[in-house]
Write an enzyme that holds these catalytic residues in place. Structure first.
Site, PDB file in Angstrom:
ATOM      1  N   SER A 118       0.850  -1.556  -0.561  1.00 15.14           N
ATOM      2  CA  SER A 118       0.096   0.373   0.467  1.00 15.14           C
ATOM      3  C   SER A 118       0.819   0.976  -0.099  1.00 15.14           C
ATOM      4  O   SER A 118       1.315   1.701   0.854  1.00 15.14           O
ATOM      5  CB  SER A 118      -0.663   0.477   1.234  1.00 15.14           C
ATOM      6  OG  SER A 118       0.136   0.023   2.294  1.00 15.14           O
ATOM      7  N   HIS A 127      -3.041  -6.055   2.692  1.00 18.98           N
ATOM      8  CA  HIS A 127      -2.642  -6.942   3.047  1.00 18.98           C
ATOM      9  C   HIS A 127      -2.750  -8.781   3.344  1.00 18.98           C
ATOM     10  O   HIS A 127      -2.748  -9.520   3.684  1.00 18.98           O
ATOM     11  CB  HIS A 127      -1.885  -6.773   4.563  1.00 18.98           C
ATOM     12  CG  HIS A 127      -1.084  -5.746   4.637  1.00 18.98           C
ATOM     13  ND1 HIS A 127      -0.469  -5.455   5.238  1.00 18.98           N
ATOM     14  CD2 HIS A 127      -0.494  -4.829   2.845  1.00 18.98           C
ATOM     15  CE1 HIS A 127       0.097  -3.831   4.389  1.00 18.98           C
ATOM     16  NE2 HIS A 127       0.178  -3.964   3.644  1.00 18.98           N
ATOM     17  N   GLN A 172      -6.946  -1.786   7.424  1.00 20.95           N
ATOM     18  CA  GLN A 172      -5.615  -2.446   6.778  1.00 20.95           C
ATOM     19  C   GLN A 172      -4.891  -3.342   8.361  1.00 20.95           C
ATOM     20  O   GLN A 172      -4.211  -4.472   8.626  1.00 20.95           O
ATOM     21  CB  GLN A 172      -4.190  -1.972   6.116  1.00 20.95           C
ATOM     22  CG  GLN A 172      -3.023  -2.815   5.855  1.00 20.95           C
ATOM     23  CD  GLN A 172      -2.146  -1.857   4.749  1.00 20.95           C
ATOM     24  OE1 GLN A 172      -2.416  -1.511   3.805  1.00 20.95           O
ATOM     25  NE2 GLN A 172      -0.768  -1.004   5.174  1.00 20.95           N
ATOM     26  N   GLU A 173      -4.829  -2.893   9.033  1.00 27.96           N
ATOM     27  CA  GLU A 173      -3.867  -2.857  10.402  1.00 27.96           C
ATOM     28  C   GLU A 173      -4.252  -2.753  11.703  1.00 27.96           C
ATOM     29  O   GLU A 173      -5.175  -1.914  12.099  1.00 27.96           O
ATOM     30  CB  GLU A 173      -2.769  -2.568  10.450  1.00 27.96           C
ATOM     31  CG  GLU A 173      -1.681  -2.983   9.309  1.00 27.96           C
ATOM     32  CD  GLU A 173      -0.083  -1.924   8.764  1.00 27.96           C
ATOM     33  OE1 GLU A 173      -0.068  -1.865   9.828  1.00 27.96           O
ATOM     34  OE2 GLU A 173       0.263  -2.098   7.853  1.00 27.96           O
ATOM     35  N   GLU A 224       1.783  -9.379   7.470  1.00 28.98           N
ATOM     36  CA  GLU A 224       2.542  -9.182   8.157  1.00 28.98           C
ATOM     37  C   GLU A 224       2.259 -10.563   9.550  1.00 28.98           C
ATOM     38  O   GLU A 224       2.686  -9.603  10.307  1.00 28.98           O
ATOM     39  CB  GLU A 224       2.739  -7.706   8.511  1.00 28.98           C
ATOM     40  CG  GLU A 224       2.567  -7.241   7.751  1.00 28.98           C
ATOM     41  CD  GLU A 224       2.478  -5.320   7.631  1.00 28.98           C
ATOM     42  OE1 GLU A 224       2.039  -4.643   8.861  1.00 28.98           O
ATOM     43  OE2 GLU A 224       2.611  -4.531   6.402  1.00 28.98           O
ATOM     44  N   ASP A 232      -3.774   1.419  12.260  1.00 30.39           N
ATOM     45  CA  ASP A 232      -3.624   1.727   9.969  1.00 30.39           C
ATOM     46  C   ASP A 232      -4.760   1.142   9.179  1.00 30.39           C
ATOM     47  O   ASP A 232      -5.215   0.487   9.145  1.00 30.39           O
ATOM     48  CB  ASP A 232      -2.150   1.139  10.509  1.00 30.39           C
ATOM     49  CG  ASP A 232      -2.019   1.285   7.925  1.00 30.39           C
ATOM     50  OD1 ASP A 232      -2.471   2.729   7.876  1.00 30.39           O
ATOM     51  OD2 ASP A 232      -0.691   1.146   7.730  1.00 30.39           O
ATOM     52  N   GLU A 253      -3.357   5.699  12.264  1.00 30.31           N
ATOM     53  CA  GLU A 253      -2.143   5.775  11.218  1.00 30.31           C
ATOM     54  C   GLU A 253      -3.371   5.751  10.184  1.00 30.31           C
ATOM     55  O   GLU A 253      -4.311   5.526   9.960  1.00 30.31           O
ATOM     56  CB  GLU A 253      -1.372   4.483  10.880  1.00 30.31           C
ATOM     57  CG  GLU A 253       0.004   5.046  10.036  1.00 30.31           C
ATOM     58  CD  GLU A 253       0.233   3.747  10.045  1.00 30.31           C
ATOM     59  OE1 GLU A 253       1.634   3.104  11.041  1.00 30.31           O
ATOM     60  OE2 GLU A 253       0.820   3.551   9.006  1.00 30.31           O
ATOM     61  N   ASP A 306       1.788   8.406   7.425  1.00 29.94           N
ATOM     62  CA  ASP A 306       2.518   7.164   6.229  1.00 29.94           C
ATOM     63  C   ASP A 306       2.627   7.885   5.139  1.00 29.94           C
ATOM     64  O   ASP A 306       3.843   8.417   4.076  1.00 29.94           O
ATOM     65  CB  ASP A 306       1.577   6.116   6.635  1.00 29.94           C
ATOM     66  CG  ASP A 306       2.340   4.938   5.713  1.00 29.94           C
ATOM     67  OD1 ASP A 306       3.848   4.760   5.270  1.00 29.94           O
ATOM     68  OD2 ASP A 306       2.273   3.956   5.606  1.00 29.94           O
ATOM     69  N   LYS A 330       9.668   5.115   6.631  1.00 31.52           N
ATOM     70  CA  LYS A 330      10.112   4.027   6.347  1.00 31.52           C
ATOM     71  C   LYS A 330      11.492   4.265   5.384  1.00 31.52           C
ATOM     72  O   LYS A 330      10.912   5.270   4.978  1.00 31.52           O
ATOM     73  CB  LYS A 330       8.905   3.453   5.562  1.00 31.52           C
ATOM     74  CG  LYS A 330       8.119   2.300   6.119  1.00 31.52           C
ATOM     75  CD  LYS A 330       6.916   2.805   4.834  1.00 31.52           C
ATOM     76  CE  LYS A 330       5.297   2.476   5.669  1.00 31.52           C
ATOM     77  NZ  LYS A 330       4.243   2.117   5.063  1.00 31.52           N
ATOM     78  N   HIS A 342       8.395  -1.568   9.405  1.00 29.69           N
ATOM     79  CA  HIS A 342       9.037  -2.659   8.084  1.00 29.69           C
ATOM     80  C   HIS A 342       7.829  -1.999   7.690  1.00 29.69           C
ATOM     81  O   HIS A 342       7.385  -1.505   6.776  1.00 29.69           O
ATOM     82  CB  HIS A 342       8.331  -4.192   8.614  1.00 29.69           C
ATOM     83  CG  HIS A 342       6.950  -3.921   9.006  1.00 29.69           C
ATOM     84  ND1 HIS A 342       6.439  -4.940   9.056  1.00 29.69           N
ATOM     85  CD2 HIS A 342       6.084  -3.379   9.313  1.00 29.69           C
ATOM     86  CE1 HIS A 342       5.198  -5.496   9.294  1.00 29.69           C
ATOM     87  NE2 HIS A 342       4.803  -3.656   9.305  1.00 29.69           N
ATOM     88  N   ARG A 343       7.871  -2.921   5.830  1.00 31.07           N
ATOM     89  CA  ARG A 343       7.019  -2.946   4.558  1.00 31.07           C
ATOM     90  C   ARG A 343       6.944  -4.252   4.628  1.00 31.07           C
ATOM     91  O   ARG A 343       6.780  -4.937   6.035  1.00 31.07           O
ATOM     92  CB  ARG A 343       7.996  -2.647   3.736  1.00 31.07           C
ATOM     93  CG  ARG A 343       8.450  -1.054   3.578  1.00 31.07           C
ATOM     94  CD  ARG A 343       8.155  -0.094   3.845  1.00 31.07           C
ATOM     95  NE  ARG A 343       6.835   0.104   2.815  1.00 31.07           N
ATOM     96  CZ  ARG A 343       6.073   0.747   2.287  1.00 31.07           C
ATOM     97  NH1 ARG A 343       7.508   1.732   1.650  1.00 31.07           N
ATOM     98  NH2 ARG A 343       5.424   1.370   1.227  1.00 31.07           N
ATOM     99  N   SER A 344       5.742  -4.036   4.178  1.00 29.28           N
ATOM    100  CA  SER A 344       4.839  -5.544   3.846  1.00 29.28           C
ATOM    101  C   SER A 344       5.897  -6.369   3.679  1.00 29.28           C
ATOM    102  O   SER A 344       5.674  -7.574   4.023  1.00 29.28           O
ATOM    103  CB  SER A 344       3.725  -5.402   3.542  1.00 29.28           C
ATOM    104  OG  SER A 344       3.263  -4.140   1.963  1.00 29.28           O
ATOM    105  N   LYS A 396       6.971  -0.053  14.652  1.00 30.44           N
ATOM    106  CA  LYS A 396       5.657  -1.534  14.460  1.00 30.44           C
ATOM    107  C   LYS A 396       6.741  -2.186  13.029  1.00 30.44           C
ATOM    108  O   LYS A 396       6.918  -1.823  12.323  1.00 30.44           O
ATOM    109  CB  LYS A 396       4.549  -0.316  13.510  1.00 30.44           C
ATOM    110  CG  LYS A 396       3.751  -0.161  12.751  1.00 30.44           C
ATOM    111  CD  LYS A 396       2.962   0.084  11.697  1.00 30.44           C
ATOM    112  CE  LYS A 396       2.901   0.446  10.085  1.00 30.44           C
ATOM    113  NZ  LYS A 396       1.511   0.656   9.835  1.00 30.44           N
TER     114      LYS A 396
HETATM  115  C1  2PG Z   1       1.913   0.719   5.493  1.00 30.46           C
HETATM  116  C2  2PG Z   1       2.851  -0.743   5.987  1.00 30.46           C
HETATM  117  C3  2PG Z   1       3.793  -1.259   6.701  1.00 30.46           C
HETATM  118  P1  2PG Z   1       2.672  -1.207   3.266  1.00 30.46           P
HETATM  119  O1  2PG Z   1       1.045   0.829   5.145  1.00 30.46           O
HETATM  120  O2  2PG Z   1       2.039   1.005   7.372  1.00 30.46           O
HETATM  121  O3  2PG Z   1       2.289  -1.570   6.842  1.00 30.46           O
HETATM  122  O4  2PG Z   1       2.601  -1.540   4.647  1.00 30.46           O
HETATM  123  O5  2PG Z   1       4.368  -1.995   3.444  1.00 30.46           O
HETATM  124  O6  2PG Z   1       1.938  -2.352   2.280  1.00 30.46           O
HETATM  125  O7  2PG Z   1       2.842   0.371   2.781  1.00 30.46           O
HETATM  126 MG    MG Z   2       0.920   3.025   6.270  1.00 28.57          MG
END
Ligand code: 2PG
Ligand code: MG
Length: 430
Positions: free
Chosen positions: A44, A160, A168-169, A210, A250, A295, A322, A347, A375-377, A398
């Site tokens: 994303s 994800h 998403q989270e 994740e 998130d 987020e 983000d 990131k 991290h990234r997914s 995270k």
């Molecule tokens: C996010 C990230 C990590 P993605 O949106 O914060 O959890 O996802 O790496 O897919 O952007």
């Molecule tokens: Mg995010």
């Protein structure tokens, strides 16, 4: 002080990330040492991210090969940086930006550049006989002893997973503990308890990208069900929801937002909603659940909505940017000026060098924004972000749920750092 670094060999190769897609590994040599770094990849992604160079050759890995980025490291970056004496991370990173010559690193690829930048940080640490976290703290001029509060993504949705959850989270945030290992233990036990609750109810315990669970919770009010499940798992694991373990979400709202006649509308739980209506949803959840952080609650281009959300909820909650800030100091400055958000997700590969990442973090911290290293997914076994989080005293990290080695590698590295710091270690209060 860091010792200068002279590189004798620069190479790269195509390896794989946690989703089985190719990624870049860079390897650096000096007369005495060898270091390497693996680059992560998002799903994303924000529009403003630095460019991840893919081959787009449909005959290999559905176009996702990274041979061009690998060749750029070997043939373009290597010859340009070999044999010189590099005193600082910023000297190397500024030079990499210069030879790329574009705003978004689209010439050499942010994946090529970042791999070199991270492997260089490791080389500098080795050459100066310091752990990576300490070496980063010298560059960043920080204490470098703060273990971050983990944000553990135990229920996955959005891009994800395929369970129909827009958000998403759903994360647990074990913050009310005296040290990192106790906090992590509480998070892990809550994750295991959640697994038991899901399986007792006949819900899926398969995990998403994740390492969080991704059960189908039914459509109506399913987000509310997710929040109830989390709260239940926390108390059944023996912890106090709120005081000891909070909840963070998130939303990655860009993924369920559409622009209609100049207005941003959110397709959420079967209705089309305005930013104000989404804010009301979040406010309502906040009164019923121990939510401490939201987020990307609104889409990355909905700056007016973001300002409204920050006005309404910013005193009560952490509002993390983000996709909107993409770890970019110029965009963060715009956010600071517009009073948007009060926290930033960090990131490395959104911006593409260690130096710019640190610059963004410095800007955030100077302006009272909290920083969440992320991290990234699509991840790898590389645990660089654990050292980055401690080295910058970021306060929060995270890095996924309590399963999958790509996620646990970071937690394990944090445990090692905590052990080696001994009585010097501080556990973040953020
Ligand atoms: C996010 C990230 C990590 P993605 O949106 O914060 O959890 O996802 O790496 O897919 O952007
Ligand atoms: Mg995010």
């Amino acid at each position: 002080m860091h010792q200068p670094v002279t590189l004798t060999r620069v190479t790269a190769r195509e390896l794989f990330d946690s989703r089985g897609f190719p990624t870049v590994e860079v390897e650096l040599h000096s007369a005495e040492f060898k270091t390497s770094a693996l680059v992560p990849s998002g799903a994303s992604t924000g529009d403003g991210e630095a460019l991840e160079l893919r081959d787009h050759d449909p005959k290999r890995f559905l176009g996702k090969g990274v041979l061009k980025a690998v060749a750029n490291v070997k043939e373009k970056i290597g010859p340009a940086i070999l044999g010189k004496s590099w005193q600082r991370q910023s000297h190397l990173d500024d030079f990499l930006k210069e030879i790329d010559g574009t705003e978004n690193k689209s010439n050499l690829g942010a994946n090529a550049i970042l791999g070199v930048s991270m492997a260089f940080a490791r080389m500098q640490a080795l050459q100066s006989k310091m752990p990576l976290s300490t070496s980063i703290s010298k560059t960043f001029a920080s204490l470098g002893r703060t273990l971050p509060v983990p944000m553990m993504n135990v229920l996955n949705g959005g891009k994800h997973a395929d369970n129909g959850l827009a958000i998403q989270e759903f994360m647990i945030v074990p913050k009310g503990f005296k040290n990192f290992s106790d906090a992590l233990r509480a998070g892990v036990e809550t994750f295991q308890t959640l697994k038991k609750i899901l399986s007792d109810r006949g819900l899926s315990i398969a995990v998403g990208d994740e390492g969080g669970f991704a059960p189908h919770l039914g459509l109506e009010g399913s987000h509310q069900s997710a929040l109830i499940l989390l709260t239940e798992a926390i108390s059944r694991a023996g912890y106090k929801a709120g005081d000891q373990i909070g909840i963070a979400i998130d939303c990655a709202a860009s993924e369920f937002c559409a622009k209609d006649k100049g207005h941003y509308l959110y397709n959420f739980e079967g209705a089309s909603r305005t930013a104000s209506e989404m804010i009301a949803v979040y406010e309502n959840w906040r009164t019923h659940f121990p939510i401490v952080s939201i987020e990307d609650g609104l889409a990355e281009h909905d700056w007016d909505g973001w300002a409204e959300m920050t006005r309404d909820l910013g005193k009560k909650l952490q509002i993390v940017g983000d996709d909107i800030f993409v770890t970019n100091p110029k965009i963060l400055q715009k956010g600071i000026d517009a009073k948007v958000g009060n926290s930033i997700l960090i990131k490395l590969n959104q911006i593409g060098t260690v130096t710019e990442t640190l610059e963004t973090m410095r800007l955030a911290q100077k302006n009272g924004y909290t920083t969440v290293v992320s991290h990234r997914s699509g991840e790898t076994e590389d645990a660089f972000i654990a050292d980055l989080a401690v080295g910058t005293d970021s306060g929060q990290i995270k890095t996924g749920s309590a399963s999958r080695t790509d996620r646990m590698a970071k937690y394990n590295q944090l445990l090692r750092i905590e052990e080696s710091l001994g009585a010097q270690a501080i556990f973040s209060k953020s």
